[in-house]
Design a protein around this motif. Sequence first.
Motif, PDB file in Angstrom:
ATOM      1  N   ILE A  17       0.860  -1.177   0.000  1.00 27.97           N
ATOM      2  CA  ILE A  17       0.000   0.000   0.000  1.00 27.97           C
ATOM      3  C   ILE A  17       0.900   1.232   0.000  1.00 27.97           C
ATOM      4  O   ILE A  17       1.870   1.306   0.752  1.00 27.97           O
ATOM      5  N   LYS A  28      -6.233  -2.929   2.506  1.00 31.40           N
ATOM      6  CA  LYS A  28      -5.688  -3.939   1.606  1.00 31.40           C
ATOM      7  C   LYS A  28      -6.849  -4.743   1.018  1.00 31.40           C
ATOM      8  O   LYS A  28      -7.737  -5.177   1.742  1.00 31.40           O
ATOM      9  N   ASP A  62       3.088 -12.040  -2.043  1.00 33.13           N
ATOM     10  CA  ASP A  62       2.592 -10.844  -1.378  1.00 33.13           C
ATOM     11  C   ASP A  62       3.644  -9.740  -1.459  1.00 33.13           C
ATOM     12  O   ASP A  62       4.681  -9.896  -2.104  1.00 33.13           O
TER      13      ASP A  62
END
Length: 95
Positions: A17, A28, A62
């Motif tokens: 972010i 998120k 991720d």
Amino acid sequence: MPKNTENVRVAVRARPISEREIKLSCSKVVDISPNGLVNLHAPMNKSQVTPQHKFTYDFAYDENVQQEQLYSDLGQVVIENAFSGYNACIFAYGQ
């Protein structure tokens, strides 16, 4: 013969972010599982339930993944095959 006989592999990497999104209190919207499953959900809205969309990729990362891991999983075999005389391409798109 190339080490990996699959012609196409698809990977996704979630970005962190941004500072702007943090200042705007954005949340998120992507959850990534180690098995390549990506859950995409709309930002939280108090008046309605947020639908989820699920996608499966060969690799999913991720925002905490290290470059070395990406190279090990995706790049190394492509480079080795290219040096062995096979056509190779890595296409990356980002925002």
